[in-house]
Design a protein around this motif. Structure first.
Motif, PDB file in Angstrom:
ATOM      1  N   ALA A 346       0.873  -1.171   0.000  1.00  0.00           N
ATOM      2  CA  ALA A 346       0.000   0.000   0.000  1.00  0.00           C
ATOM      3  C   ALA A 346       0.911   1.222   0.000  1.00  0.00           C
ATOM      4  O   ALA A 346       1.958   1.206   0.658  1.00  0.00           O
ATOM      5  CB  ALA A 346      -0.915   0.020   1.221  1.00  0.00           C
ATOM      6  N   PRO A 347       0.552   2.269  -0.730  1.00  0.00           N
ATOM      7  CA  PRO A 347       1.442   3.439  -0.804  1.00  0.00           C
ATOM      8  C   PRO A 347       1.570   4.194   0.515  1.00  0.00           C
ATOM      9  O   PRO A 347       2.538   4.913   0.717  1.00  0.00           O
ATOM     10  CB  PRO A 347       0.783   4.311  -1.884  1.00  0.00           C
ATOM     11  CG  PRO A 347      -0.654   3.906  -1.882  1.00  0.00           C
ATOM     12  CD  PRO A 347      -0.654   2.442  -1.549  1.00  0.00           C
ATOM     13  N   HIS A 348       0.601   4.017   1.411  1.00  0.00           N
ATOM     14  CA  HIS A 348       0.596   4.776   2.656  1.00  0.00           C
ATOM     15  C   HIS A 348       0.794   3.913   3.891  1.00  0.00           C
ATOM     16  O   HIS A 348       0.711   4.414   5.017  1.00  0.00           O
ATOM     17  CB  HIS A 348      -0.738   5.518   2.795  1.00  0.00           C
ATOM     18  CG  HIS A 348      -1.938   4.627   2.832  1.00  0.00           C
ATOM     19  ND1 HIS A 348      -2.322   3.869   1.751  1.00  0.00           N
ATOM     20  CD2 HIS A 348      -2.833   4.354   3.815  1.00  0.00           C
ATOM     21  CE1 HIS A 348      -3.399   3.180   2.069  1.00  0.00           C
ATOM     22  NE2 HIS A 348      -3.719   3.444   3.316  1.00  0.00           N
ATOM     23  N   LEU A 349       1.066   2.612   3.705  1.00  0.00           N
ATOM     24  CA  LEU A 349       1.181   1.698   4.832  1.00  0.00           C
ATOM     25  C   LEU A 349       2.458   0.877   4.735  1.00  0.00           C
ATOM     26  O   LEU A 349       2.837   0.445   3.643  1.00  0.00           O
ATOM     27  CB  LEU A 349      -0.013   0.737   4.876  1.00  0.00           C
ATOM     28  CG  LEU A 349      -1.412   1.326   5.065  1.00  0.00           C
ATOM     29  CD1 LEU A 349      -2.453   0.233   4.911  1.00  0.00           C
ATOM     30  CD2 LEU A 349      -1.528   1.990   6.418  1.00  0.00           C
ATOM     31  N   PRO A 350       3.101   0.610   5.865  1.00  0.00           N
ATOM     32  CA  PRO A 350       4.234  -0.317   5.857  1.00  0.00           C
ATOM     33  C   PRO A 350       3.727  -1.750   5.887  1.00  0.00           C
ATOM     34  O   PRO A 350       2.588  -2.005   6.310  1.00  0.00           O
ATOM     35  CB  PRO A 350       4.960   0.030   7.160  1.00  0.00           C
ATOM     36  CG  PRO A 350       3.859   0.477   8.082  1.00  0.00           C
ATOM     37  CD  PRO A 350       2.855   1.193   7.203  1.00  0.00           C
ATOM     38  N   PRO A 351       4.524  -2.720   5.465  1.00  0.00           N
ATOM     39  CA  PRO A 351       4.126  -4.131   5.620  1.00  0.00           C
ATOM     40  C   PRO A 351       3.926  -4.449   7.102  1.00  0.00           C
ATOM     41  O   PRO A 351       4.822  -4.245   7.913  1.00  0.00           O
ATOM     42  CB  PRO A 351       5.308  -4.901   5.020  1.00  0.00           C
ATOM     43  CG  PRO A 351       5.986  -3.924   4.116  1.00  0.00           C
ATOM     44  CD  PRO A 351       5.810  -2.584   4.764  1.00  0.00           C
ATOM     45  N   SER A 352       2.753  -4.920   7.455  1.00  0.00           N
ATOM     46  CA  SER A 352       2.426  -5.182   8.854  1.00  0.00           C
ATOM     47  C   SER A 352       1.258  -6.150   8.900  1.00  0.00           C
ATOM     48  O   SER A 352       0.658  -6.479   7.870  1.00  0.00           O
ATOM     49  CB  SER A 352       2.072  -3.879   9.587  1.00  0.00           C
ATOM     50  OG  SER A 352       1.075  -3.153   8.883  1.00  0.00           O
ATOM     51  N   SER A 353       0.912  -6.608  10.091  1.00  0.00           N
ATOM     52  CA  SER A 353      -0.165  -7.581  10.222  1.00  0.00           C
ATOM     53  C   SER A 353      -0.746  -7.542  11.620  1.00  0.00           C
ATOM     54  O   SER A 353      -0.166  -6.945  12.538  1.00  0.00           O
ATOM     55  CB  SER A 353       0.351  -8.999   9.916  1.00  0.00           C
ATOM     56  OG  SER A 353       1.320  -9.378  10.878  1.00  0.00           O
TER      57      SER A 353
END
Length: 372
Positions: A346-353
């Protein structure tokens, strides 16, 4: 604004008035050469006029892109999101689904993808102060019948799920009256639906969310490996139509997608719930990491080998890709059934869960599992 308030030579002001340009906005509608023809002023005079007008509108301060991004009060629409109806899930996505662009939710069966889509169809109907858009949703089914029984269960449990909203607000919303259901079993019907039927509902303000469940089903049925060019063109046409809808009506688009397992030798049995377990010719996306590991002969965990269907052509149409996964007890170190929602890109989000559960009242994120 009155042109006399600008710090201009009276000769320039008179020429502008003679050209019947009454406001600053009208001046900025024209290019330099057009203003020269309209006012009869010289090139340097026109450039001075444009600089003066621009400086007045900008004011004394200069804003950077970061300044504009942080000014949520001056630009509320830029920061608006559609809430997922759960603070933990909203925290993962920094507020919810963006209103511009396509969000994909991929994952194996029984991961809770349809559950989350139904929950969004209810969340969109809430007032803006509670994360909604005060409108309905369009739900396009491409393979299974619409899960109306589960929807009615979620509607009955909304007060338990949405503890952030007062009971009287929840009671006033007629959830079932604002979900518009369409069925599209093939690609042509799907394209016709999103290009002709859906725009009517969005333009009238009846709906502000579009859900396609699932986007891969029509393409898996109609195209084989020899029709990759036609499939790519159809995917591009669908992606373009969905992006136009989203941008024109500021409405989020959620596409449910299946996952497949690339047939790379040696290949252990595909994880249960993936499309490859039932479809001998899945349309999957082989990532660079998969290709590299295959070349080196490195094994991959079952869930790591799963990839969203429809390949790179479809991936290029997306703004956000989310992956939902359900781990069986034998796959979890503690022997539990666990579900995970992961931000792939996502352009506005870091890889996360974060982890989540699916209960009678809906989908809830597990507190303490979301990123800080």
């Amino acid at each position: 604004m009155d042109l006399d308030q600008l710090d201009l030579n009276p000769r320039i002001t008179a020429a502008v008035k003679k050209a019947k340009l009454k406001s600053i906005k009208e001046i900025l509608h024209f290019s330099g050469p057009d203003l020269q023809r309209l006012t009869g002023l010289s090139g340097p005079d026109v450039q001075h006029l444009l600089r003066t007008v621009s400086s007045h509108l900008r004011g004394s301060s200069i804003f950077t892109a970061l300044d504009l991004r942080l000014q949520t009060e001056r630009f509320p629409e830029q920061h608006q999101r559609l809430s997922l109806g759960c603070p933990v899930l909203d925290g993962l996505l920094r507020g919810g689904l963006p209103l511009d662009g396509i969000t994909e939710l991929a994952g194996r069966s029984s991961a809770g993808k349809t559950q989350l889509a139904l929950q969004l169809c209810l969340a969109v109907q809430f007032p803006r102060r509670h994360g909604g858009l005060e409108a309905g949703a369009v739900y396009v089914c491409t393979e299974d019948a619409f899960p109306n029984k589960r929807l009615q269960q979620l509607i009955a449990q909304q007060q338990r799920l949405r503890t952030d909203a007062p009971a009287d607000v929840v009671e006033k919303i007629k959830f079932g009256d604002h979900i518009f259901i369409e069925h599209a079993a093939d690609v042509d019907t799907l394209l016709e639906c999103v290009s002709k039927k859906v725009p009517v509902l969005l333009s009238r303000g009846r709906a502000r969310l579009l859900v396609i469940d699932s986007v891969a089903a029509p393409f898996r049925c109609e195209f084989d490996g020899l029709a990759s060019v036609r499939r790519a063109r159809a995917l591009q046409a669908l992606g373009a139509a969905l992006r136009r809808l989203s941008w024109a009506f500021r409405s989020p688009v959620l596409c449910i997608n299946q996952v497949g397992c690339p047939p790379c030798p040696p290949c252990p049995p595909c994880p249960a719930g993936s499309s490859s377990a039932t479809d001998p010719h899945p349309i999957f996306q082989v990532t660079e990491a998969m290709q590299e590991d295959t070349a080196l002969g490195l094994p991959r965990a079952p869930e790591e080998r799963l990839a969203p269907a429809l390949g790179i052509t479809w991936s290029n149409q997306l703004l956000v890709r989310l992956m939902a996964d359900r781990h069986r007890p034998e796959e979890d170190p503690l022997g539990r059934h666990t579900r995970t929602l992961r931000v792939v890109f996502a352009p506005h989000l870091p890889p996360s869960s974060c982890s989540y559960t699916v209960n009678a009242e809906g989908v809830r994120g597990t507190p303490g599992t979301e990123p800080c």
